[in-house]
Design a protein around this motif. Structure first.
Motif, PDB file in Angstrom:
ATOM      1  N   LEU B 265      53.384 -64.897   9.425  1.00 45.96           N
ATOM      2  CA  LEU B 265      54.029 -64.205   8.303  1.00 45.96           C
ATOM      3  C   LEU B 265      53.601 -62.744   8.235  1.00 45.96           C
ATOM      4  CD1 LEU B 265      53.951 -66.817   5.394  1.00 45.96           C
ATOM      5  CD2 LEU B 265      55.905 -66.078   6.761  1.00 45.96           C
ATOM      6  N   GLU B 266      52.313 -62.496   8.461  1.00 47.59           N
ATOM      7  CA  GLU B 266      51.835 -61.102   8.438  1.00 47.59           C
ATOM      8  C   GLU B 266      52.506 -60.282   9.542  1.00 47.59           C
ATOM      9  OE1 GLU B 266      47.528 -61.219   8.729  1.00 47.59           O
ATOM     10  OE2 GLU B 266      47.456 -62.782   7.182  1.00 47.59           O
ATOM     11  N   GLU B 269      56.071 -59.478   8.616  1.00 46.66           N
ATOM     12  CA  GLU B 269      56.104 -58.389   7.620  1.00 46.66           C
ATOM     13  C   GLU B 269      56.014 -57.031   8.317  1.00 46.66           C
ATOM     14  OE1 GLU B 269      57.094 -57.841   4.446  1.00 46.66           O
ATOM     15  OE2 GLU B 269      57.453 -59.963   4.888  1.00 46.66           O
ATOM     16  N   LYS B 270      55.043 -56.925   9.224  1.00 40.03           N
ATOM     17  CA  LYS B 270      54.832 -55.652   9.926  1.00 40.03           C
ATOM     18  C   LYS B 270      56.004 -55.323  10.853  1.00 40.03           C
ATOM     19  CE  LYS B 270      49.840 -55.803   9.612  1.00 40.03           C
ATOM     20  NZ  LYS B 270      48.687 -56.479  10.206  1.00 40.03           N
ATOM     21  N   LYS B 272      59.103 -56.264  10.451  1.00 37.44           N
ATOM     22  CA  LYS B 272      60.276 -55.870   9.643  1.00 37.44           C
ATOM     23  C   LYS B 272      60.220 -54.384   9.297  1.00 37.44           C
ATOM     24  CE  LYS B 272      61.450 -58.891   6.166  1.00 37.44           C
ATOM     25  NZ  LYS B 272      60.996 -59.945   5.193  1.00 37.44           N
ATOM     26  N   ALA B 273      58.994 -53.871   9.219  1.00 36.50           N
ATOM     27  CA  ALA B 273      58.846 -52.471   8.816  1.00 36.50           C
ATOM     28  C   ALA B 273      59.055 -51.503   9.988  1.00 36.50           C
ATOM     29  CB  ALA B 273      57.440 -52.265   8.227  1.00 36.50           C
ATOM     30  N   ALA B 298      59.131 -65.908   4.814  1.00 34.33           N
ATOM     31  CA  ALA B 298      59.329 -64.516   5.229  1.00 34.33           C
ATOM     32  C   ALA B 298      60.537 -63.891   4.537  1.00 34.33           C
ATOM     33  CB  ALA B 298      59.485 -64.442   6.744  1.00 34.33           C
TER      34      ALA B 298
END
Ligand code: SF4
Ligand code: SF4
Lengths: 212, 302
Positions: B265-266, B269-270, B272-273, B298
């Motif tokens: 998940l982390e 997140e990264k 997606k950015a 997510a």
């Protein structure tokens, strides 16, 4: 040079099956890679005799892949040859067949496995460098042939398995695409890496005869 | 007009896509494969069906793709150059397209020496880049590799390939991606990402060459299930860059599965950015059950 390696002794003994044999070596490639030179043939003769196998004689063909020359050489050893039931050939696969072509009535055994066409890197080290594809395109790769030296014949750069300059298939094998890329870089030719090479024309590898 | 599937639509609409991998069974019993597919339905736009992955014989990717299609899941047919020459590959593509398969992933393939038939002869008549070009010419020009016209219907395909941001020689990796684009690829699925810094660096180079404008890039995500699997990924899978801190987290965790889930998940997140990334591709080796909760957590479940 054609690189070969002697078969395991047990395998050779199994094929001989206690019959009287005549040993055949080759003065060229098989001598260079120590599978069928005079030295190896004499060692083999001794080993076989220790196993109580009759060795009726031996000859080192010069070279085994030359049909006419071999025929002449065999004439000089005719007597000993005729005492044997099997001929054990320590040359490349081609030499074995030249012998088979001459002696229709004798059993011919290959005492070696033929491995590849390659370079003598050191006296005891050989490396595959060509698979005789029939259309040499080495100039594209600055003389490092991925057709023969990449286990996947990659023509457009390294697969994802290249690691620390080594091939994913064996850590003993350099990734040839790593070598090619470094060479492009060194020579300021990275643009060569960018061109897409079309599929190879393998029909060129289908020559079975050449007459001049 | 080429008839594409949903994957193309989602990506063209600029939405963040999710693809996931489902491995076909090692045999003819497809009940487990079907229950996996049932479980995953709706959690990804399209599903990769592997082609004798790691050179181990399994049910064919073509058959697996058809099973998915019949269940209402959109398949991505994986196709390797290891086992088939250009005749067989083109033939399979005609068949796949006629059966309604719209996505294909072109791979060179893991070497046969790694699989369960190391004595087999590898084919490698063409490489993945050449396969991309052949499929593009079949689709867009209506010709076979020999330039002969396809007389009875050209294939409809959305063409994908893999990218290896962490494989050696590192400097050539963006060039090689660019070659795939020049050959005609439409979407890219990357090797599993664990080292986010290095992935960002690779994407910086990708963006500086405007590659992200020419192709849809989906970043690879592999949830770590156990210490054993983590070590395997870290030391034995070429092209995987697993930073020590991630490996340590799994090793020290009371519940490695939970930790692996959190790490995924982390990473998502990264990812997606990162600008220029168009989606993720989840490969959960023998752990497909975890995919729905990852996608939901997510915020990617639609
Ligand atoms: S390109 Fe063909 S002929 Fe030339 S070295 Fe390679 S395999 Fe041999
Ligand atoms: S690692 Fe290099 S030499 Fe080995 S298969 Fe891949 S590209 Fe070829």
């Amino acid at each position: 040079m054609i690189i070969s390696a002697q078969k395991q002794l047990e395998e050779i003994l199994r094929l001989i099956n206690n019959d009287p044999v005549f040993l055949i070596g080759c003065s060229e490639c098989a001598t260079m890679c120590k599978t069928g030179g005079e030295e190896e043939i004499l060692i083999m003769k001794k080993i076989l005799e220790q196993k109580e196998i009759t060795v009726t004689g031996y000859v080192i063909l010069d070279p085994a892949c030359n049909l006419q020359k071999s025929k002449i050489q065999f004439k000089n050893v005719k007597e000993n040859l005729n005492k044997a039931k099997k001929l054990v050939v320590f040359s490349c696969g081609n030499g074995v067949q030249t012998v088979s072509e001459i002696f229709e009535n004798l059993e011919v055994i290959s005492g070696t496995n033929t491995l590849f066409l390659g370079e003598i890197k050191h006296a005891n080290e050989f490396e595959k460098n060509c698979i005789m594809c029939g259309e040499c395109i080495q100039e594209i790769f600055n003389g490092f042939c991925p057709v023969s030296r990449c286990p996947k014949h990659m023509l457009n750069g390294p697969c994802g398995g290249s690691r620390d300059g080594k091939c994913e298939v064996s850590s003993n094998l350099d990734c040839i695409w790593n070598t090619i890329y470094l060479s492009y870089k060194k020579k300021g030719q990275l643009n060569k890496f960018k061109q897409i090479l079309a599929p190879k024309d393998w029909s060129k590898s289908l020559e079975f005869k050449r007459v001049i | 007009m080429i008839q594409y599937g949903n994957l193309e639509r989602v990506l063209s609409d600029g939405k963040f896509a999710v693809t996931a991998e489902v491995g076909p069974p090692k045999g003819c019993d497809i009940s487990k494969f079907k229950s996996k597919a049932d479980l995953l339905k709706g959690y990804a736009t399209a599903f990769n069906v592997t082609d004798n992955q790691t050179a181990v014989v399994r049910l064919s990717s073509l058959a697996g793709s058809v099973f998915l299609l019949n269940m209402g899941l959109e398949p991505i047919l994986q196709l390797t150059c290891r086992d088939r020459n250009r005749i067989a590959l083109q033939s399979d593509i005609l068949g796949a397209s006629a059966l309604g398969i719209r996505n294909v992933l072109c791979l060179t393939g893991d070497h046969q020496s790694f699989g369960n038939h190391p004595q087999s002869m590898g084919v490698y008549d063409i490489d993945s880049i050449q396969l991309i070009k052949i499929l593009k010419d079949m689709r867009d020009e209506g010709v076979f590799q020999n330039k002969e016209e396809i007389p009875h219907g050209k294939p409809q395909l959305f063409i994908g390939a893999a990218a290896h941001p962490f494989s050696d020689p590192l400097e050539c990796r963006v060039d090689r991606l660019e070659k795939k684009i020049d050959a005609g690829v439409d979407f890219i699925q990357t090797q599993s990402v664990f080292n986010i810094e290095r992935f960002q660096e690779w994407m910086d180079e990708v963006r500086s060459r405007q590659i992200d404008k020419k192709v849809h890039i989906l970043a690879g995500i592999t949830p770590l299930k156990s210490v054993k699997m983590t070590e395997r990924m870290q030391f034995h899978i070429p092209g995987v860059d697993m930073p020590n801190d991630i490996a340590d987290r799994i090793k020290k965790a009371e519940d490695p599965e939970k930790e692996g889930f959190n790490i995924s998940l982390e990473l998502i997140e990264k990812i997606k950015a990162i600008s220029g990334i168009h989606g993720i591709h989840i490969t959960a080796l023998f752990w497909e059950q975890v995919i729905p909760s990852i996608v939901k957590e997510a915020g990617l479940y639609r």
